[in-house]
Design a protein around this motif. Structure first.
Motif, PDB file in Angstrom:
ATOM      1  N   GLY A   1     -17.369  37.594  49.166  1.00  0.00           N
ATOM      2  CA  GLY A   1     -17.603  38.979  48.786  1.00  0.00           C
ATOM      3  C   GLY A   1     -17.076  39.922  49.865  1.00  0.00           C
TER       4      GLY A   1
ATOM      5  N   ASP B   1     -25.026  42.813  42.750  1.00  0.00           N
ATOM      6  CA  ASP B   1     -23.861  42.427  41.947  1.00  0.00           C
ATOM      7  C   ASP B   1     -24.100  42.597  40.452  1.00  0.00           C
ATOM      8  OD1 ASP B   1     -22.406  41.725  44.194  1.00  0.00           O
ATOM      9  OD2 ASP B   1     -23.199  39.679  44.215  1.00  0.00           O
TER      10      ASP B   1
ATOM     11  N   SER C   1     -16.854  48.367  41.752  1.00  0.00           N
ATOM     12  CA  SER C   1     -18.184  48.346  42.370  1.00  0.00           C
ATOM     13  C   SER C   1     -18.790  49.740  42.490  1.00  0.00           C
ATOM     14  CB  SER C   1     -18.106  47.711  43.761  1.00  0.00           C
ATOM     15  OG  SER C   1     -17.634  46.386  43.683  1.00  0.00           O
TER      16      SER C   1
ATOM     17  N   ASN D   1     -14.408  45.030  37.323  1.00  0.00           N
ATOM     18  CA  ASN D   1     -15.031  44.727  38.618  1.00  0.00           C
ATOM     19  C   ASN D   1     -15.033  45.911  39.578  1.00  0.00           C
ATOM     20  OD1 ASN D   1     -15.597  41.992  37.929  1.00  0.00           O
ATOM     21  ND2 ASN D   1     -13.454  41.469  38.328  1.00  0.00           N
TER      22      ASN D   1
END
Length: 290
Positions: free
Chosen positions: A84, A162, A244, A242
């Motif tokens: 990560g 997440d 964030s 994806n």
């Protein structure tokens, strides 16, 4: 392992960010040569020490341009390998940076090369462009206090899970410029303006009287309905890619009434749908990093 690469313009608060992360149990390394990043990461992964499970690395402009240019590719490679990794970039307006350096009498890191302050700032922006354009989250600290920056990093970066993106709904005043760290920007200046009601002028969009004034407008209701419909449709696409962090900015003339009210309404709409939903009213408190 979770790795944060923290970069940004000198004077924008990078050291504040690293100190904040260190206080929250991150193992922090500042001003590491970018060319040594792969070795550092390999070492922390190989040793598997609990102390390195949360690591933050500061990277600044005192690096070879080719090493800085390789950092985004390194980040992508780490993600493909299952590590990560996120990149945080801090910036501030040029005039703000000049003022901060003049007030603190600090020397810019690149001024040792014989450059004047303005030239050093311009060169730094060019050198860090690869990191700035590929950052997962950019924070403009021009109108933030140290405490606001710490809170924002804690809420958006450290406490993010997440399970979905971190959403920030930010109001702003067009008279102070459009925040360039936004993914969506919406203009609320066409809505009825509470400023012209003398009883509401000194209040903000968070006050009940202002909310009641705006609640009674069909234009406002339609505006918010259109925005929530747009975001309901497209936020899942960003989530699937994806992303964030997503920042939605709403502006009005003074950043006090309409934009504040709309930001609050949007945040309330998405509260519970996403784990991390935050609100920031940039120009209700615009003292700057201090």
């Amino acid at each position: 392992m979770r790795l944060l690469i923290v970069s940004g313009l000198s004077g924008s608060g990078k050291s504040v960010a690293l100190h904040m992360l260190e206080d929250l149990d991150y193992y922090c390394v500042d001003n590491i040569p970018a060319g040594l990043l792969p070795g550092l990461i390999a070492y922390t992964v190989r040793t598997n020490e609990p102390a390195y499970l949360l690591t933050a690395v500061g990277v600044d402009a005192r690096n070879r341009p080719e090493d800085l240019a390789n950092v985004p590719g390194l980040v992508q490679g780490l993600r493909r390998s299952g590590i990560g990794c996120e990149m945080l970039f801090l910036r501030a307006e040029n005039e703000v940076l000049l003022k901060r350096f003049s007030e603190t009498r600090r020397r810019h890191p690149l001024s040792r090369s014989g450059l004047g302050l303005q030239e050093a700032l311009e060169q730094e922006q060019r050198l860090l462009a690869p990191l700035a354009t590929s950052a997962d989250l950019t924070i403009d600290t021009s109108r933030m206090t140290i405490h606001e920056l710490r809170d924002l990093i804690r809420e958006r970066v450290v406490e993010r899970t997440d399970s979905g993106p971190s959403l920030l709904f930010q109001s702003f005043a067009y008279r102070h410029g459009v925040p360039d760290d936004s993914d969506f920007v919406f203009d609320a200046r066409a809505l009825p303006n509470p400023y012209w009601e003398s009883a509401l002028r000194e209040l903000s969009g968070r006050d009940r009287a202002v909310a009641e004034f705006l609640d009674g407008s069909q234009e406002v209701e339609r505006f918010i309905g259109d925005l929530t419909g747009l975001l309901d449709t497209w936020l899942p696409s960003f989530e699937r890619s994806n992303r964030s962090y997503l920042t939605v900015a709403i502006g009005c003339t003074g950043g006090q009434h309409r934009s504040v009210y709309v930001a609050e309404k949007l945040a309330a709409h998405f509260e519970g749908r996403y784990e991390s939903v935050l609100i920031r009213h940039r120009d209700l408190s615009s003292r700057g990093l201090e």
